[in-house]
Design a protein around this motif. Structure first.
Motif, short mmCIF file in Angstrom:
data_model
loop_
_atom_site.label_atom_id
_atom_site.label_comp_id
_atom_site.label_asym_id
_atom_site.label_seq_id
_atom_site.Cartn_x
_atom_site.Cartn_y
_atom_site.Cartn_z
N ILE A 122 37.35 -53.39 -17.11
CA ILE A 122 37.97 -53.13 -18.42
C ILE A 122 39.46 -52.86 -18.25
O ILE A 122 40.30 -53.40 -18.99
CB ILE A 122 37.27 -51.93 -19.10
CG1 ILE A 122 35.84 -52.30 -19.51
CG2 ILE A 122 38.07 -51.46 -20.31
CD1 ILE A 122 34.99 -51.12 -19.94
N ALA A 123 39.81 -52.03 -17.28
CA ALA A 123 41.22 -51.72 -17.05
C ALA A 123 42.00 -52.98 -16.69
O ALA A 123 43.12 -53.20 -17.18
CB ALA A 123 41.35 -50.67 -15.95
N ALA A 124 41.41 -53.83 -15.84
CA ALA A 124 42.09 -55.08 -15.45
C ALA A 124 42.27 -56.00 -16.64
O ALA A 124 43.33 -56.63 -16.80
CB ALA A 124 41.29 -55.77 -14.35
N ALA A 125 41.25 -56.09 -17.50
CA ALA A 125 41.36 -56.95 -18.68
C ALA A 125 42.45 -56.46 -19.62
O ALA A 125 43.22 -57.26 -20.17
CB ALA A 125 40.01 -56.99 -19.41
N LYS A 126 42.55 -55.16 -19.79
CA LYS A 126 43.60 -54.63 -20.65
C LYS A 126 44.98 -54.91 -20.09
O LYS A 126 45.91 -55.27 -20.84
CB LYS A 126 43.39 -53.12 -20.84
CG LYS A 126 42.21 -52.76 -21.73
CD LYS A 126 42.18 -51.26 -21.99
CE LYS A 126 41.21 -50.92 -23.10
NZ LYS A 126 41.32 -49.53 -23.56
N ARG A 127 45.14 -54.74 -18.78
CA ARG A 127 46.44 -55.04 -18.17
C ARG A 127 46.81 -56.50 -18.35
O ARG A 127 47.99 -56.84 -18.52
CB ARG A 127 46.41 -54.68 -16.67
CG ARG A 127 46.39 -53.20 -16.38
CD ARG A 127 46.68 -52.93 -14.91
NE ARG A 127 45.69 -53.53 -14.02
CZ ARG A 127 44.59 -52.90 -13.61
NH1 ARG A 127 44.33 -51.66 -14.02
NH2 ARG A 127 43.74 -53.50 -12.79
N GLU A 128 45.80 -57.35 -18.36
CA GLU A 128 46.02 -58.79 -18.51
C GLU A 128 46.37 -59.16 -19.94
O GLU A 128 46.90 -60.24 -20.21
CB GLU A 128 44.74 -59.51 -18.07
CG GLU A 128 44.80 -61.02 -18.11
CD GLU A 128 43.42 -61.63 -17.88
OE1 GLU A 128 43.20 -62.77 -18.30
OE2 GLU A 128 42.56 -60.95 -17.29
N ASP B 81 42.90 -41.82 -18.35
CA ASP B 81 43.87 -42.86 -18.00
C ASP B 81 43.98 -43.97 -19.06
O ASP B 81 44.73 -44.92 -18.89
CB ASP B 81 43.57 -43.46 -16.62
CG ASP B 81 42.23 -44.19 -16.53
OD1 ASP B 81 41.74 -44.70 -17.55
OD2 ASP B 81 41.68 -44.27 -15.40
N GLY B 82 43.23 -43.84 -20.16
CA GLY B 82 43.36 -44.78 -21.27
C GLY B 82 42.49 -46.01 -21.17
O GLY B 82 42.55 -46.88 -22.06
N THR B 83 41.65 -46.10 -20.14
CA THR B 83 40.74 -47.24 -20.06
C THR B 83 39.73 -47.19 -21.20
O THR B 83 39.39 -48.22 -21.79
CB THR B 83 40.01 -47.25 -18.70
OG1 THR B 83 40.99 -47.23 -17.65
CG2 THR B 83 39.13 -48.47 -18.56
N ILE B 84 39.23 -45.99 -21.50
CA ILE B 84 38.38 -45.76 -22.68
C ILE B 84 39.28 -45.26 -23.79
O ILE B 84 40.09 -44.35 -23.59
CB ILE B 84 37.27 -44.75 -22.38
CG1 ILE B 84 36.38 -45.25 -21.24
CG2 ILE B 84 36.43 -44.48 -23.63
CD1 ILE B 84 35.35 -44.23 -20.76
#
Length: 450
Positions: A248-254, A302-305
């Motif tokens: 999820i974190a990687a997708a958001k960064r992308e 960290d904002g992932t959720i």
């Protein structure tokens, strides 16, 4: 500043800039200004001084199963919204399933609105549903004011709201992306659930094994890939598996247009403490282990959720199968609409998190998710929706004191921090120490772009 009728004052007001002493001026149904604490009251304005009790923006709960019409014995708009008001929730958005009919057409949306009209103690909006065969109805529901569209990837628990197959999911997501709508997804992979050990009986460990975290992880991985390809807005409901957090974190960064929620029960209850046969703890996806819970809290930090919402999913007591304690047969759902704020605050404060964090997760971000620009913060121009909380005070949960239609809760007997003193909707007190007023909530529609 327009004529002010009401001043709400506290030494702890949660504003977008942080907690501070302040006086909140209310004109009509709106916040007119946030003033210094010692600002004088305008002539004719009523002063409500809350002392050291915290003044929060009213909570926004975007995941509530009201079940009305059709299953009002499980929950109804009167009881659900009364519980919401007593728990500091001033806005909720109702899920499209468990009512009969489900909210999958404009006609069905009208039936839902008629069931809620005049009976709601808080403001209420509605999600639409994406099911096999209703792709043609999605834009119509969007135009009629539905906030977005929920779908399942596996059996929903009720036959009238079937899941989408992979081709149907792609079709629905593509259609919703064409008008920049929001698809919200119960993300568990059906094949991994079917291949998991399915052992009936009262052992919680057996039930937990039947809903492995890999089912969530795989489903979310597929959603990310599809959202990336279609440039669609996708929201993952009730995240339980911390194993999905890295992707999820990687997708958001992308730049994938992905948001994620979790729920109070995943943040406050653990598999290790669920007694065998205690089916009031059953939900899908399930309450997992303490180490998993720690990772979810880190994901919030960290904002992932993005946010915390209740997934209030009640039923009649017989459907919980207390007679047998069989987790396989019991209805899956946690009733927590009235208790979400103190439950989350109790755990948050123990982990060193602030009330400002809780407000962001339970009010500001859910309002942003739903596009409710008038909700979610104490600042000029917003609706005068508030919750007044005594953060250091405690209470022990007595199911008989809850306004839910059925007093079944996984929190029974727990001592929680945070006593809700009162709730306010558009400048009017709607709950006072657990007692609610006559229903004055409004039916909300998705806000159209200019």
């Amino acid at each position: 500043m327009s004529e002010v009728q009401l001043i709400l004052r506290s030494t702890r007001v949660i504003t977008p800039e942080g907690m501070r002493p302040a006086a909140v001026a209310v004109s009509g149904e709106k916040i007119a200004a946030v003033l210094p604490y010692d600002a004088g009251s305008p002539a004719g304005a009523r002063l409500e001084d809350f002392g050291d009790d915290a003044l929060l923006p009213g909570l926004v709960d975007t995941h509530v199963h009201v079940n009305d019409p059709g299953r009002a014995a499980w929950e109804g708009f009167s009881s659900a919204t009364r519980a919401a008001a007593a728990g500091g929730v001033t806005t909720l958005i109702d899920m499209p399933l468990n009512s009969v009919p489900p909210t999958t057409t404009v006609d069905h949306l009208d039936l839902k609105r008629n069931a809620a009209r005049g009976r709601s103690h808080v403001d209420v909006g509605f999600w639409g549903g994406a099911v096999p065969g209703n792709t043609k109805d999605l834009r119509r529901l969007h135009d009629a004011g539905a906030f977005g569209f929920k779908c399942f990837l596996l059996h929903s628990g009720v036959d009238e709201f079937p899941p989408l197959s992979p081709p149907e999911l792609a079709e629905a997501m593509g259609e919703i992306a064409s008008f920049d709508g929001l698809l919200i997804v119960h993300a568990e992979d059906p094949h991994l659930i079917e291949s998991a050990p399915q052992q009936a009986g009262p052992r919680y460990a057996d039930f937990l094994a039947s809903r492995p975290r890999e089912a969530e992880n795989t489903a979310i991985e597929g959603l990310i890939a599809l959202a990336r390809r279609l440039h669609a807005r996708v929201h993952v409901l009730h995240l339980s598996s911390s194993g999905a957090l890295p992707m999820i974190a990687a997708a958001k960064r992308e730049g994938v247009r992905l948001t994620v929620e979790t729920c109070p029960h995943f943040l406050t209850l653990t598999a290790e403490e669920v007694p065998d046969g205690a089916t009031e703890f059953k939900c899908c996806p399930p309450i997992r282990e303490a180490a998993n819970q720690d990772a979810l809290w880190q994901g919030l930090a960290d904002g992932t959720i993005d946010c915390i919402v209740s997934d209030h999913s009640p039923c009649t007591p017989d459907l919980k199968r207390f007679d047998t304690g069989d987790f396989a047969q019991a209805w899956g759902g946690i009733s927590s609409l009235q208790l979400g704020l103190p439950a989350v605050w109790t755990e948050a404060r123990a982990r060193g998190r602030s009330l400002e964090d809780v407000v962001r997760w339970m009010s500001t971000v859910p309002a942003e998710l739903a596009g409710l620009s008038g909700k979610g913060a104490i600042e000029a121009g917003r609706d005068a929706d508030f919750a007044v909380l005594a953060p250091e005070d405690t209470f022990t949960v007595d199911p008989a004191s809850l306004h839910h239609r059925n007093q079944v809760t996984a929190y029974a007997g727990r001592t929680l921090h945070g006593v809700l003193r009162s709730s306010w909707l558009r400048g009017r007190r709607i709950a006072d120490h657990g007692t609610t007023t006559e229903p004055t909530g409004r039916l909300l529609e998705r806000q159209r772009s200019a």
